[in-house]
Design an enzyme around this catalytic site. Structure first.
Site, mmCIF file in Angstrom:
data_model
loop_
_atom_site.group_PDB
_atom_site.id
_atom_site.type_symbol
_atom_site.label_atom_id
_atom_site.label_comp_id
_atom_site.label_asym_id
_atom_site.label_seq_id
_atom_site.Cartn_x
_atom_site.Cartn_y
_atom_site.Cartn_z
ATOM 1 N N GLY A 1 14.291 -5.225 -20.664
ATOM 2 C CA GLY A 1 14.537 -5.330 -22.098
ATOM 3 C C GLY A 1 13.299 -4.967 -22.880
ATOM 4 O O GLY A 1 12.311 -4.463 -22.339
ATOM 5 N N GLY A 2 13.333 -5.230 -24.198
ATOM 6 C CA GLY A 2 12.225 -4.864 -25.057
ATOM 7 C C GLY A 2 10.940 -5.594 -24.740
ATOM 8 O O GLY A 2 9.853 -5.108 -25.037
ATOM 9 N N VAL B 1 12.761 -8.358 -15.614
ATOM 10 C CA VAL B 1 13.062 -9.543 -14.811
ATOM 11 C C VAL B 1 13.286 -9.068 -13.378
ATOM 12 O O VAL B 1 14.045 -8.121 -13.133
ATOM 13 C CB VAL B 1 14.310 -10.292 -15.322
ATOM 14 C CG1 VAL B 1 14.568 -11.532 -14.469
ATOM 15 C CG2 VAL B 1 14.138 -10.689 -16.782
ATOM 16 N N LYS C 1 10.008 -13.238 -14.749
ATOM 17 C CA LYS C 1 10.081 -12.458 -15.989
ATOM 18 C C LYS C 1 8.677 -11.971 -16.302
ATOM 19 O O LYS C 1 7.764 -12.776 -16.519
ATOM 20 C CB LYS C 1 10.634 -13.300 -17.129
ATOM 21 C CG LYS C 1 10.741 -12.536 -18.452
ATOM 22 C CD LYS C 1 11.223 -13.422 -19.578
ATOM 23 C CE LYS C 1 12.709 -13.695 -19.510
ATOM 24 N NZ LYS C 1 13.531 -12.545 -19.939
ATOM 25 N N GLY D 1 16.735 -6.830 -14.324
ATOM 26 C CA GLY D 1 16.945 -6.708 -15.756
ATOM 27 C C GLY D 1 15.750 -6.084 -16.444
ATOM 28 O O GLY D 1 14.617 -6.165 -15.950
ATOM 29 N N ASP E 1 16.380 -18.078 -30.816
ATOM 30 C CA ASP E 1 16.965 -16.766 -30.521
ATOM 31 C C ASP E 1 18.200 -16.938 -29.639
ATOM 32 O O ASP E 1 18.363 -16.244 -28.627
ATOM 33 C CB ASP E 1 15.939 -15.862 -29.830
ATOM 34 C CG ASP E 1 16.409 -14.407 -29.765
ATOM 35 O OD1 ASP E 1 17.206 -13.999 -30.640
ATOM 36 O OD2 ASP E 1 15.986 -13.687 -28.853
#
Length: 810
Positions: free
Chosen positions: A20-21, A25, A40, A18, A141
């Site tokens: 993301g911003g 991961v 992560k 994975g 979140d």
């Protein structure tokens, strides 16, 4: 980062799963323990120029990671480790095989999920939020991408603590022209948008947005830009979900809309209240017959049951029942009543009822005794029993007797290819994966029963699941051992410590053989073993085991890991039972200071240990310091939990004990009078904690010389305790003894003697002749005989007391 990178000489990165911003991961291998994990990796700190900022960020990361690691719940992703490698912050977590809710919607071409799946996800996430909010932790979140559905049907919340960290690092986007830092606009609460303080109700709003989306296929507010979405959250009422999907059950829609209230005060007060609404939604929908016309469904492997009447839609039942027909399976346990789809619905009701524990709407949560571990907390030791002379440290409340649960239906054989039995509805044996999913749900039901305080039922469920898992997976499989661990936990809560000890010892031995002596699961079982050894009075053995577990935790996790601190907390309590009061007090202070650094000064775990500091000071006779400590804990708990929370009131009770010991009986009397009223309002006039406050009120009436009033108060409390707790309960006997004390001070020695004899006889029968409380009652009896001039009889009692004997022997 690249494949084959070795982080801290331990975690080998295998492949990226994975991005993301905030970073990436990776699937990784823990070279020390030989297990697969997820790592992560956040964006490198070296790109941030301000050294002060970077230093503060590191500290914030450590704090947030420790908080995340402290969460121990099946619905929260487990954090194993954290650190920094070449300027890059990383978290090591359990590796989850499955899809997050955002991916499930994508898989389903943005069509909504089946109603049974929506409710199942809702209930599992609600249970996880109830646990985390009870710990004073807010996610901030919550969104579909942070909720994972694993392959076995379990639902887990990810990334606790990361949202606030992201805000600090400023990895999140900013609204054009506003300068407002934001997370994911589709799931932000109005108070987040306004920049106001947020609490657990903000999580509930975000969760309402998630449920709205998976139930209807679209979030509650959409627009061409982020500002339009935020204005919708702030100013616009959401369209009722049934306008998008008419067949949604009314109670489910009501629950979602309640979560989406603009004003936090108009939302459910807690995740526990939401759980009650969802249970009502499930039950009301089940009573209305099968739900038809659910619209687009997920791919075939996620389809509805195969045994429903032709044309009927999926039935209202948990996700693990999908694929189970209404016809008889290999076990022949589930006959289908006549009546088409409604008959099939009844069959599912019979199937799911005893396994899920949903015998009716959930109306509340069980309340652990003050300063005792909440269910499935393997560390907090219980307080010592009350002193025979006056109110002391609160003891466990009596566990109410509940009716025995209905016997769970036998599981279908897990053997692949077993022949089908029954009529045409049978289509072969339930697949092994389906069987394991059923067992997982039954296990969760057992956990839920324990959380509600129904320990007898919980133990029966866990024992049955353990036996089924052993047959399906083997005696040493982790899931089998988890069920046995939960069996031991339930037995210890019921006071059946010998049985609990046997379970824990076997679990610890098998885990050590399979996972190694230093694996966290092995250490958890060994720590519970030490706990029950202490409850059995085997304090030396408990001390040795706690010491060994603590050394292993410090070696593998670090001195300030939350699990290490839990073990040190227990060790400190056990030292007090060994009579090493100074050592106990010093260690408890150290743990309280460490927890304040790691978790924060007002975290519930920190306050539990500070509460124990007060208890240790009291045992040392340092009542002024103990009073100051308890008052500080009460004030902090009032801020964090509320002034009427049971834990807040427990600290207030202990302040009353200290005031009495300091000779400030008038202050103690007023404290107990107000506390009794607050306890009665919150828990009822006959609750054991209300009665404990009323008992303290009577004791301090006596200390003020108001013995006639003290006698009346003691008799009244004794009568209620006898009715509620039973005539032989320790609290009842304490009240009975207080009656004798008052009679003695009033010069009514003959009446007092009869009461003292009764208390001594019951304690000897229940506790044994060498128990300290029994001996204290015998001393009371002899003293009373002296007052009556019957010195010969008194001397005989003293001689019997002085005879050498070991505690626990006759």
């Amino acid at each position: 980062m690249a494949e084959s990178t070795l982080i801290q000489g331990r975690y080998r990165l295998l492949d990226r799963i994975g991005r993301g911003g905030m970073g990436e991961v990776w699937r990784a291998r823990d070279e020390s323990l030989g297990r697969r994990v997820a790592v992560k990796c956040l964006k490198p700190l070296a790109t941030r120029g301000d050294r002060t900022f970077v230093r503060a960020l590191r500290e914030r990361f450590r704090r947030e990671a420790r908080v995340a690691a402290s969460l121990q719940h099946r619905g929260v992703t487990v954090v194993h480790d954290f650190g920094e490698h070449d300027g890059l912050l990383f978290l090591v977590m359990e590796l989850l095989e499955g899809r997050n809710l955002s991916q499930l919607l994508e898989d389903n071409k943005q069509h909504p999920l089946p109603v049974p799946e929506v409710v199942d996800i809702a209930e599992q996430v609600t249970a996880a939020l109830a646990h985390t909010h009870d710990q004073g932790i807010v996610h901030r979140d919550l969104k579909p991408a942070n909720v994972m559905r694993t392959e076995d049907g379990a639902v887990k919340i990810c990334d606790f603590g990361i949202a606030r960290l992201a805000h600090d690092i400023d990895f999140t986007a900013k609204l054009t022209g506003t300068g407002v830092a934001m997370g994911t606009p589709h799931y932000m609460s109005p108070e987040q948008i306004a920049g106001a303080a947020v609490d657990h109700r903000s999580d509930l709003y975000s969760f309402g947005c998630v449920l709205y989306e998976i139930a209807t296929g679209a979030p509650p507010f959409e627009g061409d830009d982020a500002w339009t979405v935020l204005v919708g959250h702030r100013d616009t009422a959401p369209a009722p979900p049934r306008e998008h999907r008419a067949e949604l059950p009314g109670p489910l829609q009501d629950a979602i809309l309640a979560l989406l209230a603009k004003d936090p005060d108009e939302r459910p007060d807690s995740a526990a209240e939401l759980a009650a609404r969802l249970a009502e939604a499930r039950l009301r929908a089940a009573g209305a017959g099968p739900l038809t016309g659910l619209g687009p469904v997920v791919p075939a492997q996620r389809g509805s049951g195969d045994g429903a009447a032709p044309g009927a839609g999926p039935l209202w039942s948990p996700s693990w029942t999908r694929g189970m027909g209404g016809g008889m399976r290999a076990s022949g346990s589930w006959p289908v009543p006549a009546g088409g789809a409604r008959g099939a619905g009844a069959a599912h009701s019979v199937l799911t009822g005893p396994w899920t524990g949903h015998h009716g709407p959930l109306t509340g949560q069980s309340r652990p005794a003050p300063n005792t571990p909440a269910p499935h907390s393997a560390w907090a030791a219980p307080p010592s029993p009350p002193s025979p002379s006056d109110p002391s440290h609160p003891s466990h409340p009596a566990i109410p007797a509940d009716p025995a649960p209905s016997p769970a239906p036998a599981l279908p054989s897990p053997a692949a290819g077993a022949p089908a039995a029954g009529g045409e509805g049978a289509r072969g044996a339930v697949p092994r994966r389906e069987v394991l999913a059923v067992l997982g749900s039954r296990h969760n039901a057992g956990v839920g029963l324990g959380r509600l305080g129904r320990w007898e039922e919980a133990v029966e469920v866990h024992r049955a699941v353990a036996a089924e898992r052993e047959r399906a997976l083997g005696a040493s499989h982790p899931e089998t051992l988890t069920s046995r661990y939960e069996t031991g936990f339930g037995l210890s809560r019921l006071g059946r410590h010998e049985e609990a000890l046997e379970e824990y010892q076997q679990v610890a031995a098998r885990r050590e053989e399979r996972l190694g002596p230093d694996h966290p699961d092995t250490l958890a079982a060994r720590q519970e073993t030490a706990y029950v050894l202490g409850r059995l009075g085997r304090y030396e053995e408990a001390h040795g085991l706690y010491t060994a577990v603590l050394a292993a935790r410090e070696r593998t996790m670090g001195a300030e890991h939350p699990d290490t601190l839990r073990c040190r907390h227990n060790l400190a309590f056990n030292l007090s039972r060994l009579g090493r009061l100074d050592d106990s007090c010093a260690l408890t202070r150290q743990v309280a200071a460490a927890r304040a650094r790691v978790l924060g000064p007002e975290h519930p775990d920190t306050l539990v240990t500070r509460y124990e500091v007060g208890y240790a000071l009291g045992r040392l006779g340092r009542w002024a310091e103990a009073l100051e400590t308890y008052r500080a804990v009460e004030a902090a708990r009032a801020r964090v939990l509320g002034p009427g929370h049971p834990d807040t009131l427990a600290a207030r009770y202990e302040s009353g004990v200290c005031l009495g010991r300091l000779g400030r009986a008038a202050e103690a009397l007023e404290l107990y009078r107000g506390l009794a009223l607050d306890r009665a309002r919150a828990q009822g006039p006959s609750d054991p904690e209300t009665l404990r406050a009323l008992h303290g009120l009577g004791v301090n009436l006596g200390r003020l010389g108001r013995w006639t009033e003290a006698l009346a108060q003691a008799r009244e409390v004794c009568a209620v305790r006898e009715r509620v707790l039973g005539p032989d309960h320790p609290d009842t006997l304490v009240s009975r003894r207080e009656t004798a004390v008052a009679l003695g001070w009033l010069g009514r020695w003959a009446e007092a003697l009869e009461v003292y004899r009764h208390v001594a006889a019951v304690r000897e029968r229940v506790l044994g002749p060498a128990d300290p409380d029994t001996l204290a009652s015998r001393y009371d009896q002899a003293h009373c005989l002296e007052q009556l001039g019957r010195s010969g009889e008194a001397a005989e009692v003293y001689r019997e007391m002085a005879a050498p004997r070991r505690p626990g022997t006759g």
